[in-house]
Design a protein around this motif. Sequence first.
Motif, mmCIF file in Angstrom:
data_model
loop_
_atom_site.group_PDB
_atom_site.id
_atom_site.type_symbol
_atom_site.label_atom_id
_atom_site.label_comp_id
_atom_site.label_asym_id
_atom_site.label_seq_id
_atom_site.Cartn_x
_atom_site.Cartn_y
_atom_site.Cartn_z
ATOM 1 N N ARG A 315 -2.067 -5.872 4.865
ATOM 2 C CA ARG A 315 -2.241 -4.966 5.684
ATOM 3 C C ARG A 315 -1.202 -4.012 5.653
ATOM 4 N NH1 ARG A 315 -0.289 -9.324 8.205
ATOM 5 N NH2 ARG A 315 1.368 -9.288 9.242
ATOM 6 N N PRO A 316 -1.232 -2.730 5.820
ATOM 7 C CA PRO A 316 -0.018 -1.787 6.000
ATOM 8 C C PRO A 316 0.827 -2.322 6.781
ATOM 9 C CG PRO A 316 -2.076 -0.576 6.261
ATOM 10 C CD PRO A 316 -2.561 -2.119 6.295
ATOM 11 N N GLY A 317 2.082 -1.998 6.504
ATOM 12 C CA GLY A 317 3.296 -2.835 7.187
ATOM 13 C C GLY A 317 3.659 -4.006 6.707
ATOM 14 N N GLN A 318 3.089 -4.799 6.127
ATOM 15 C CA GLN A 318 3.123 -6.111 5.769
ATOM 16 C C GLN A 318 4.206 -6.319 4.769
ATOM 17 O OE1 GLN A 318 -0.379 -8.571 5.099
ATOM 18 N NE2 GLN A 318 0.672 -9.733 3.404
ATOM 19 N N GLY A 319 5.273 -7.034 4.873
ATOM 20 C CA GLY A 319 6.530 -7.270 4.007
ATOM 21 C C GLY A 319 7.689 -7.030 5.026
ATOM 22 N N ASP A 320 8.787 -6.516 4.619
ATOM 23 C CA ASP A 320 9.920 -6.127 5.125
ATOM 24 C C ASP A 320 10.594 -4.938 4.856
ATOM 25 O OD1 ASP A 320 11.201 -6.616 2.714
ATOM 26 O OD2 ASP A 320 11.735 -8.676 3.184
ATOM 27 N N ASP A 321 11.837 -4.756 5.212
ATOM 28 C CA ASP A 321 12.539 -3.272 5.115
ATOM 29 C C ASP A 321 12.775 -3.238 3.571
ATOM 30 O OD1 ASP A 321 12.555 -2.823 7.786
ATOM 31 O OD2 ASP A 321 14.665 -3.795 7.969
ATOM 32 N N LEU A 322 12.665 -4.113 2.518
ATOM 33 C CA LEU A 322 12.750 -3.891 1.297
ATOM 34 C C LEU A 322 11.611 -3.802 0.552
ATOM 35 C CD1 LEU A 322 15.814 -6.158 0.285
ATOM 36 C CD2 LEU A 322 15.736 -3.806 0.132
ATOM 37 N N GLY A 327 -0.629 1.268 2.183
ATOM 38 C CA GLY A 327 -1.642 1.892 2.246
ATOM 39 C C GLY A 327 -2.315 2.130 1.089
ATOM 40 N N ALA A 328 -3.493 3.077 1.098
ATOM 41 C CA ALA A 328 -4.353 3.311 -0.018
ATOM 42 C C ALA A 328 -3.905 4.605 -0.878
ATOM 43 C CB ALA A 328 -5.677 3.247 0.441
ATOM 44 N N GLY A 329 -4.290 4.568 -2.004
ATOM 45 C CA GLY A 329 -4.155 5.612 -2.872
ATOM 46 C C GLY A 329 -3.153 5.546 -4.122
ATOM 47 N N ARG A 368 -7.272 1.252 9.887
ATOM 48 C CA ARG A 368 -6.147 1.633 10.237
ATOM 49 C C ARG A 368 -5.116 1.534 8.867
ATOM 50 N NH1 ARG A 368 -7.678 5.343 13.056
ATOM 51 N NH2 ARG A 368 -5.398 5.648 13.669
ATOM 52 N N TRP A 369 -5.792 2.113 7.859
ATOM 53 C CA TRP A 369 -4.896 2.160 6.514
ATOM 54 C C TRP A 369 -4.619 3.697 6.344
ATOM 55 C CZ3 TRP A 369 -5.139 -0.828 1.431
ATOM 56 C CH2 TRP A 369 -5.137 -1.972 1.605
ATOM 57 N N PRO A 370 -3.324 3.968 6.293
ATOM 58 C CA PRO A 370 -2.914 5.182 5.774
ATOM 59 C C PRO A 370 -3.466 5.259 4.271
ATOM 60 C CG PRO A 370 -1.145 4.031 6.808
ATOM 61 C CD PRO A 370 -1.982 2.978 6.572
ATOM 62 N N TRP A 371 -3.569 6.742 3.991
ATOM 63 C CA TRP A 371 -4.138 6.977 2.591
ATOM 64 C C TRP A 371 -3.447 8.143 2.166
ATOM 65 C CZ3 TRP A 371 -7.724 7.779 6.307
ATOM 66 C CH2 TRP A 371 -8.386 9.210 6.249
ATOM 67 N N ARG A 372 -3.323 8.432 0.561
ATOM 68 C CA ARG A 372 -2.758 9.512 0.047
ATOM 69 C C ARG A 372 -3.913 9.929 -0.960
ATOM 70 N NH1 ARG A 372 2.859 7.932 -1.419
ATOM 71 N NH2 ARG A 372 3.203 9.960 -2.030
ATOM 72 N N LEU A 373 -4.052 11.026 -1.024
ATOM 73 C CA LEU A 373 -4.940 11.535 -2.039
ATOM 74 C C LEU A 373 -4.612 12.685 -3.096
ATOM 75 C CD1 LEU A 373 -7.852 11.609 -3.023
ATOM 76 C CD2 LEU A 373 -8.618 13.271 -1.463
ATOM 77 N N HIS A 374 -4.542 12.133 -4.289
ATOM 78 C CA HIS A 374 -3.987 13.187 -5.230
ATOM 79 C C HIS A 374 -4.865 14.334 -5.369
ATOM 80 C CE1 HIS A 374 -3.296 14.351 -9.659
ATOM 81 N NE2 HIS A 374 -4.322 14.949 -9.484
ATOM 82 N N ALA A 375 -4.288 15.756 -5.054
ATOM 83 C CA ALA A 375 -5.016 17.008 -5.038
ATOM 84 C C ALA A 375 -4.242 17.975 -5.686
ATOM 85 C CB ALA A 375 -5.781 16.960 -3.610
ATOM 86 N N THR A 376 -4.362 18.527 -6.634
ATOM 87 C CA THR A 376 -3.528 19.633 -7.062
ATOM 88 C C THR A 376 -4.255 20.947 -6.850
ATOM 89 O OG1 THR A 376 -3.379 18.432 -9.401
ATOM 90 C CG2 THR A 376 -2.885 20.789 -9.523
ATOM 91 N N TRP A 402 -1.988 9.692 7.044
ATOM 92 C CA TRP A 402 -2.537 10.101 5.780
ATOM 93 C C TRP A 402 -2.008 11.353 5.159
ATOM 94 C CZ3 TRP A 402 -5.045 14.576 5.254
ATOM 95 C CH2 TRP A 402 -5.378 15.376 6.435
ATOM 96 N N LEU A 403 -2.235 11.707 3.934
ATOM 97 C CA LEU A 403 -1.624 12.756 3.321
ATOM 98 C C LEU A 403 -2.205 13.078 2.031
ATOM 99 C CD1 LEU A 403 1.117 11.809 1.097
ATOM 100 C CD2 LEU A 403 0.715 10.119 2.564
ATOM 101 N N PHE A 404 -2.237 14.344 1.537
ATOM 102 C CA PHE A 404 -2.447 14.736 0.266
ATOM 103 C C PHE A 404 -1.117 14.825 -0.516
ATOM 104 C CE2 PHE A 404 -5.944 16.940 2.592
ATOM 105 C CZ PHE A 404 -6.939 16.715 1.716
ATOM 106 N N ASP A 405 -1.220 14.358 -1.761
ATOM 107 C CA ASP A 405 -0.164 14.784 -2.942
ATOM 108 C C ASP A 405 -0.436 15.920 -3.754
ATOM 109 O OD1 ASP A 405 1.709 12.310 -2.891
ATOM 110 O OD2 ASP A 405 -0.108 11.163 -3.245
ATOM 111 N N HIS A 406 0.964 16.707 -3.989
ATOM 112 C CA HIS A 406 0.823 17.731 -4.914
ATOM 113 C C HIS A 406 0.493 19.067 -4.254
ATOM 114 C CE1 HIS A 406 0.974 14.211 -7.288
ATOM 115 N NE2 HIS A 406 -0.289 14.016 -7.534
#
Length: 653
Positions: A315-322, A327-329, A368-376, A402-406
Amino acid sequence: MSPTRRQTTFGAAAGAFSGLLGSAAAQTQGPRPMTAELILVNGRFTTLDRGNPAPEAVAIAEGHFLAAGTQAEIRALAGPATQVVDLGGRRAVPGLIDSHMHIIRGGLNYNMELRWDGVRSLGQAMEMLKRQVAVTPPPQWVRVVGGFTDQQFTEKRLPTLEEINAVAPDTPVFILHLYDRALLNGAALRAVGYTKDTPEPPGGEIKRDASGNPTGLLLARPNATILYATLAKGPKLPPEYQLNSTRHFMREMNRLGVTGVIDAGGGFQNYPQDYEVIERLQVEGQLTLRIAYNLFTQKPKQELQDFQAWAKQVRPGQGDDLYRHNGAGEMLVYSAADFEDFRVERPDMPPNMEGDLEPVVRLLAENRWPWRLHATYDETITRALDVFEKVDRDIPLKGLHWLFDHCETISDRNIDRIAALGGGIAVQHRMAYQGEYFVERYGAKAAERTPPVARMLEAGVPVGAGTDATRVASYNPWISLSWLVTGRTLGGMRLYPQRNLLDRETALRLWTEANTWFSTEQGKKGQIKAGQLADLIVLDRDYFSVPEDEIQDIESVLTLLGGKPVYGAGDFASLSPPLPPAMPDWSPVRSFGGYQRRAAAEGENRYAFAANCGCASSCGVHGHAHAAALAAAVPASDERSFWGALGCSCWAF
């Protein structure tokens, strides 16, 4: 004490202390604040905290900034065991965060790669290649896997296949240039098994001679899969060497001042198999970067199944500060991948793009997974936003990060649509490497906003900066900062008018506090501020006062992660933790390191390879000498202009 409990306790102490820094007299009242473990003095601190922008000294305890204030205030926090480090008047800034690179995949391969990042002459690059060929044992390859552009060379061209075969007749050589082509010598063609019977790949081209035999030139037209797939045929390092390789790559990033990375997944990077090395380093306490990782689907036409399975595993956020999941993408579905090869026509996404993308986005939004999508290209962004807006009507996306890349050619209208939906944009300095090709195809006017970073910021969109390293651009963050400030390519072309340039502080913010939005960690890091993670770098020259052209040359002389040194040089070399030699013993890292500093006299090695070429052949028609051709600024990487320049094919193949 558990990490969560420790952070809560520290946060309370830091918060209590921050109210005491108003005056020296105030410090005599109330409970005694926490004792500092490390105090930094005599530095020119840029905190990026608008309420306390330029303190005299900084205190650190339990991995966080304890306080930033006057030297007297900070020294009052010292105890018998406190270490005090004098920065000698150097500039100190928050540790840099790359919002988009491929650190996990890059780490597995770093020790095998000869890096031309930063090399400024083809002569020097070929001399490096020649030296590496001499020590690389069979069946290993010599690989130059991106991070450079022919435009950074004084010669403004790539090596020819003839030149590569001359220095490497028997050792396989693979050279990746951006995402547009790969050069393979004869030994590499034999190793991968490409012959006249090898079929043409979809969206790619295997260049052939008059008899139909592959020449060694592979082209993305525009799909880069042929380049990736060919590289994947090479030998891999064994797991213990991959551990060593990843440690060396992280140390290289620390040398350049990077303390955090958001990993954007990547082709041929399967989860969880290819994450075992980074996760072992995390367990063993050997990570020197904070890493948030996204998961990148690997199965065309089965993307939804990938994300359905992963949603049950992590799940998003699973882990620690390191080390934490993010999320996805950047690949959500293959039908939405618009490859950024500006030397060929813009690819149109297939009609099924929206139908493929919508169920994946719905699944991510529901979970509730953030995602990023490659889009030139703006055309791809338009169609993706149609899907996002449709899903948003049923499942609100605001707050999902969520976000677009590029987004090199994004329109104002689509910037505003992203703002309305609560999305972000991560930009990278790919145009510093490909700007000349974009101008050649679309013109200088179109290149003026590739991407329009200032307009994105005006619209209130969260914007962060990164590199997209290690293949399409170098991992050096200072190239990106230089590009944001100057608008120039590595070849020296000025791309942007003043209105699309950033001042130095704004550019630095995109590499620090702004990037915490992209990993949902705002307020946790990115500033030198009480309570935040103590990630800080001390620079070898002052970012705010050096000439613009020198921004790209900046390095760190002291890098702190959680208040602990992970890299030191010069006066701080004794603070640098030990690192075992690069493995294997023939690793290019042992001979050359990573990013190459600019020579004192640029181009001093320009003729080194030409003088030692050892190639006895010459064009039977023109009879030119290799030394003279090497010294000429001939764009041999471009077939059309190349033929016009020399009028024959001898030099290219």
